[in-house]
Design a protein around this motif. Structure first.
Motif, PDB file in Angstrom:
ATOM      1  N   ASP A 186      -7.137   8.328  11.556  1.00 26.88           N
ATOM      2  CA  ASP A 186      -5.761   7.956  11.873  1.00 26.88           C
ATOM      3  C   ASP A 186      -5.528   6.514  11.423  1.00 26.88           C
ATOM      4  O   ASP A 186      -5.957   5.568  12.082  1.00 26.88           O
ATOM      5  CB  ASP A 186      -5.503   8.100  13.374  1.00 26.88           C
ATOM      6  CG  ASP A 186      -4.049   7.838  13.749  1.00 26.88           C
ATOM      7  OD1 ASP A 186      -3.285   7.357  12.888  1.00 26.88           O
ATOM      8  OD2 ASP A 186      -3.675   8.090  14.911  1.00 26.88           O
ATOM      9  N   TYR A 187      -4.863   6.356  10.285  1.00 25.45           N
ATOM     10  CA  TYR A 187      -4.572   5.024   9.734  1.00 25.45           C
ATOM     11  C   TYR A 187      -3.243   4.466  10.230  1.00 25.45           C
ATOM     12  O   TYR A 187      -2.841   3.376   9.809  1.00 25.45           O
ATOM     13  CB  TYR A 187      -4.498   5.094   8.213  1.00 25.45           C
ATOM     14  CG  TYR A 187      -5.813   5.051   7.475  1.00 25.45           C
ATOM     15  CD1 TYR A 187      -6.910   4.340   7.953  1.00 25.45           C
ATOM     16  CD2 TYR A 187      -5.945   5.714   6.245  1.00 25.45           C
ATOM     17  CE1 TYR A 187      -8.101   4.299   7.247  1.00 25.45           C
ATOM     18  CE2 TYR A 187      -7.133   5.672   5.532  1.00 25.45           C
ATOM     19  CZ  TYR A 187      -8.211   4.966   6.034  1.00 25.45           C
ATOM     20  OH  TYR A 187      -9.378   4.919   5.325  1.00 25.45           O
ATOM     21  N   SER A 188      -2.529   5.166  11.081  1.00 31.29           N
ATOM     22  CA  SER A 188      -1.155   4.771  11.419  1.00 31.29           C
ATOM     23  C   SER A 188      -1.078   3.368  12.010  1.00 31.29           C
ATOM     24  O   SER A 188      -0.230   2.559  11.603  1.00 31.29           O
ATOM     25  CB  SER A 188      -0.526   5.793  12.376  1.00 31.29           C
ATOM     26  OG  SER A 188      -1.258   5.866  13.601  1.00 31.29           O
ATOM     27  N   LEU A 189      -1.972   3.050  12.934  1.00 22.84           N
ATOM     28  CA  LEU A 189      -1.922   1.725  13.558  1.00 22.84           C
ATOM     29  C   LEU A 189      -2.452   0.648  12.613  1.00 22.84           C
ATOM     30  O   LEU A 189      -1.963  -0.484  12.618  1.00 22.84           O
ATOM     31  CB  LEU A 189      -2.707   1.730  14.871  1.00 22.84           C
ATOM     32  CG  LEU A 189      -2.136   2.659  15.954  1.00 22.84           C
ATOM     33  CD1 LEU A 189      -3.001   2.629  17.202  1.00 22.84           C
ATOM     34  CD2 LEU A 189      -0.703   2.265  16.302  1.00 22.84           C
ATOM     35  N   LEU A 190      -3.429   0.991  11.781  1.00 18.44           N
ATOM     36  CA  LEU A 190      -3.907   0.050  10.761  1.00 18.44           C
ATOM     37  C   LEU A 190      -2.760  -0.315   9.821  1.00 18.44           C
ATOM     38  O   LEU A 190      -2.581  -1.501   9.476  1.00 18.44           O
ATOM     39  CB  LEU A 190      -5.056   0.671   9.970  1.00 18.44           C
ATOM     40  CG  LEU A 190      -5.511  -0.111   8.729  1.00 18.44           C
ATOM     41  CD1 LEU A 190      -6.100  -1.463   9.111  1.00 18.44           C
ATOM     42  CD2 LEU A 190      -6.519   0.714   7.922  1.00 18.44           C
ATOM     43  N   LYS A 191      -1.984   0.664   9.394  1.00 17.36           N
ATOM     44  CA  LYS A 191      -0.869   0.402   8.490  1.00 17.36           C
ATOM     45  C   LYS A 191       0.156  -0.526   9.142  1.00 17.36           C
ATOM     46  O   LYS A 191       0.717  -1.408   8.480  1.00 17.36           O
ATOM     47  CB  LYS A 191      -0.216   1.719   8.078  1.00 17.36           C
ATOM     48  CG  LYS A 191      -1.076   2.548   7.126  1.00 17.36           C
ATOM     49  CD  LYS A 191      -0.412   3.864   6.780  1.00 17.36           C
ATOM     50  CE  LYS A 191      -1.263   4.678   5.808  1.00 17.36           C
ATOM     51  NZ  LYS A 191      -0.646   5.997   5.505  1.00 17.36           N
ATOM     52  N   GLU A 192       0.396  -0.333  10.440  1.00 14.41           N
ATOM     53  CA  GLU A 192       1.322  -1.219  11.143  1.00 14.41           C
ATOM     54  C   GLU A 192       0.786  -2.647  11.163  1.00 14.41           C
ATOM     55  O   GLU A 192       1.535  -3.613  10.932  1.00 14.41           O
ATOM     56  CB  GLU A 192       1.542  -0.721  12.574  1.00 14.41           C
ATOM     57  CG  GLU A 192       2.363   0.557  12.666  1.00 14.41           C
ATOM     58  CD  GLU A 192       2.604   0.974  14.106  1.00 14.41           C
ATOM     59  OE1 GLU A 192       2.518   0.097  15.003  1.00 14.41           O
ATOM     60  OE2 GLU A 192       2.862   2.168  14.351  1.00 14.41           O
ATOM     61  N   VAL A 193      -0.502  -2.800  11.426  1.00 14.41           N
ATOM     62  CA  VAL A 193      -1.115  -4.126  11.461  1.00 14.41           C
ATOM     63  C   VAL A 193      -1.035  -4.789  10.093  1.00 14.41           C
ATOM     64  O   VAL A 193      -0.666  -5.974   9.976  1.00 14.41           O
ATOM     65  CB  VAL A 193      -2.577  -4.038  11.931  1.00 14.41           C
ATOM     66  CG1 VAL A 193      -3.279  -5.380  11.744  1.00 14.41           C
ATOM     67  CG2 VAL A 193      -2.644  -3.611  13.396  1.00 14.41           C
ATOM     68  N   LEU A 194      -1.355  -4.052   9.033  1.00 16.11           N
ATOM     69  CA  LEU A 194      -1.318  -4.614   7.680  1.00 16.11           C
ATOM     70  C   LEU A 194       0.103  -5.053   7.311  1.00 16.11           C
ATOM     71  O   LEU A 194       0.287  -6.108   6.686  1.00 16.11           O
ATOM     72  CB  LEU A 194      -1.828  -3.592   6.673  1.00 16.11           C
ATOM     73  CG  LEU A 194      -3.329  -3.266   6.754  1.00 16.11           C
ATOM     74  CD1 LEU A 194      -3.680  -2.089   5.833  1.00 16.11           C
ATOM     75  CD2 LEU A 194      -4.178  -4.478   6.421  1.00 16.11           C
ATOM     76  N   ALA A 195       1.093  -4.263   7.705  1.00 19.92           N
ATOM     77  CA  ALA A 195       2.483  -4.621   7.423  1.00 19.92           C
ATOM     78  C   ALA A 195       2.873  -5.886   8.168  1.00 19.92           C
ATOM     79  O   ALA A 195       3.568  -6.766   7.612  1.00 19.92           O
ATOM     80  CB  ALA A 195       3.413  -3.469   7.803  1.00 19.92           C
ATOM     81  N   GLU A 196       2.430  -6.006   9.415  1.00 22.56           N
ATOM     82  CA  GLU A 196       2.751  -7.193  10.209  1.00 22.56           C
ATOM     83  C   GLU A 196       2.061  -8.442   9.666  1.00 22.56           C
ATOM     84  O   GLU A 196       2.635  -9.544   9.697  1.00 22.56           O
ATOM     85  CB  GLU A 196       2.350  -6.965  11.666  1.00 22.56           C
ATOM     86  CG  GLU A 196       3.212  -5.926  12.367  1.00 22.56           C
ATOM     87  CD  GLU A 196       2.593  -5.414  13.669  1.00 22.56           C
ATOM     88  OE1 GLU A 196       1.512  -5.932  14.044  1.00 22.56           O
ATOM     89  OE2 GLU A 196       3.159  -4.508  14.284  1.00 22.56           O
ATOM     90  N   LEU A 197       0.852  -8.300   9.149  1.00 23.82           N
ATOM     91  CA  LEU A 197       0.124  -9.445   8.613  1.00 23.82           C
ATOM     92  C   LEU A 197       0.750  -9.971   7.329  1.00 23.82           C
ATOM     93  O   LEU A 197       0.566 -11.140   6.970  1.00 23.82           O
ATOM     94  CB  LEU A 197      -1.340  -9.059   8.348  1.00 23.82           C
ATOM     95  CG  LEU A 197      -2.215  -8.835   9.589  1.00 23.82           C
ATOM     96  CD1 LEU A 197      -3.597  -8.315   9.191  1.00 23.82           C
ATOM     97  CD2 LEU A 197      -2.352 -10.118  10.389  1.00 23.82           C
ATOM     98  N   LYS A 198       1.486  -9.126   6.627  1.00 24.27           N
ATOM     99  CA  LYS A 198       2.132  -9.548   5.382  1.00 24.27           C
ATOM    100  C   LYS A 198       3.417 -10.327   5.618  1.00 24.27           C
ATOM    101  O   LYS A 198       3.935 -10.980   4.723  1.00 24.27           O
ATOM    102  CB  LYS A 198       2.428  -8.317   4.512  1.00 24.27           C
ATOM    103  CG  LYS A 198       1.185  -7.671   3.912  1.00 24.27           C
ATOM    104  CD  LYS A 198       1.570  -6.443   3.098  1.00 24.27           C
ATOM    105  CE  LYS A 198       0.311  -5.780   2.523  1.00 24.27           C
ATOM    106  NZ  LYS A 198       0.656  -4.549   1.773  1.00 24.27           N
ATOM    107  N   LYS A 199       3.965 -10.241   6.832  1.00 22.47           N
ATOM    108  CA  LYS A 199       5.237 -10.907   7.138  1.00 22.47           C
ATOM    109  C   LYS A 199       5.073 -12.421   7.206  1.00 22.47           C
ATOM    110  O   LYS A 199       4.034 -12.913   7.584  1.00 22.47           O
ATOM    111  CB  LYS A 199       5.793 -10.381   8.465  1.00 22.47           C
ATOM    112  CG  LYS A 199       6.237  -8.922   8.383  1.00 22.47           C
ATOM    113  CD  LYS A 199       6.770  -8.454   9.723  1.00 22.47           C
ATOM    114  CE  LYS A 199       7.183  -6.999   9.670  1.00 22.47           C
ATOM    115  NZ  LYS A 199       7.674  -6.490  10.981  1.00 22.47           N
TER     116      LYS A 199
END
Length: 322
Positions: A309-322
């Motif tokens: 389940d990568y769903s939460l990892l993807k959210e974290v990666l998106a937030e780190l790019k902000k």
């Protein structure tokens, strides 16, 4: 009597309040590990250098048999497990657990033997020490034996040592002819006069370390899961940054009882094999799934979504790019 100015008193009280609120607010989490190995360096660095604390977490790393720990994660006795391969294979059998991210997506286990053992074929009928017979290091030994034209289930005897330190002790004592050792145990074995017959990563495409948790925790506390993922990723970034190496190397030397040269070599090897963003290839995940299908003689396909389940990892990666 000593009089303290009101302004200074306010600063002192604010500092104490901040200290105690931080201590009370730090949320304890346990990340289970099959051994204390540099395989899990990013987690150790995240705790040592305050990256978990920045997420409001206080992490501890209990060591034990990975299959037992996986059960503890499912029942809620522990929060997370870092043995990514064990987690994938457990999920493939139907256990309610998911891999969340990966740190090392290659099985860095070295087959260490006595100097007189020249080839893997020399191990026929002899014991190979592994953490557990279905663990990633055992898969690596099987792959190496197959590549040498052997039938691992018939030609090798797998000795379940429980953890990597015990596996090293087994080959050193002679109760096993070989041991599958992660970094830095393989380097310690070399210091003791043992030699390497190869690295499992050259024979097997599977994952090694990462982060997994129960389906129940993902659903009940996604915020904590995301903070744990973020700290794990930042631990990898911290290790990659050469500006931090003069902090990291002395820590490795002290905590793992290594000389500077060995600590430096270990750090280089680990960082070289880190996942770029916490993900791994589809092939690596499928390798573990197919192993479970073969072992259990399953005819039905096992979807990747059952184990990962990568769903939460993807959210974290998106937030780190902000």
């Amino acid at each position: 009597m000593l009089l303290v100015p009101n302004s200074m008193l306010s600063l002192v009280l604010f500092g104490l309040l901040h200290f105690f609120s931080g201590a009370v607010g730090a949320e304890p989490i346990r990340i289970a590990m099959p051994s204390k190995s540099l395989t899990f360096l990013n987690f150790y660095l995240a705790e040592k250098f305050g990256l978990f604390k920045n997420e409001g977490l206080e992490a501890s790393f209990p060591v034990g048999k990975a299959d037992v720990q996986l059960t503890a994660v499912i029942t809620g006795e522990m929060e997370y497990i870092a043995a990514a391969g064990t987690s994938l294979r457990g999920a493939a059998t139907g256990l309610p657990v998911k891999a969340l991210m990966f740190a090392l997506d290659k099985p860095l286990f070295f087959m260490m033997v006595k100097p007189e053992t020249k080839r893997i074929q020399d191990l026929k009928g002899k014991a190979v020490a592994v953490t557990a017979v279905a663990a990633t290091d055992a898969l690596g030994a099987r792959a190496m034996a197959k590549a040498a034209g052997m039938n691992p289930d018939q030609d090798l005897v797998f000795l379940s040592a429980g953890n990597t330190a015990n596996a090293l002790a087994a080959v050193q004592a002679g109760s096993a002819a070989a041991a599958m050792l992660s970094i830095p145990f393989n380097l310690k074995a070399e210091e003791l006069g043992h030699r390497s017959l190869g690295n499992a990563a050259d024979y097997l495409r599977t994952v090694l370390s990462g982060l997994a948790t129960s389906d129940a925790r993902i659903k009940a506390n996604p915020a904590q899961v995301k903070r744990t993922i973020r700290a794990a990723l930042r631990g990898m970034d911290f290790a990659r940054d050469t500006a931090n190496h003069e902090k990291i190397i002395p820590y490795i030397m002290e905590d793992f009882q290594l000389d500077r040269k060995t600590a430096e070599a270990s750090l280089r090897e680990i960082v070289k094999h880190y996942s770029k963003d916490g993900t791994t290839s589809e092939d690596a995940v499928r390798a573990d799934i197919e192993f479970v299908r073969e072992q259990n003689k399953l005819k039905t396909a096992i979807p990747t979504a059952q184990v990962l389940d990568y769903s939460l990892l993807k959210e974290v990666l998106a937030e780190l790019k902000k």
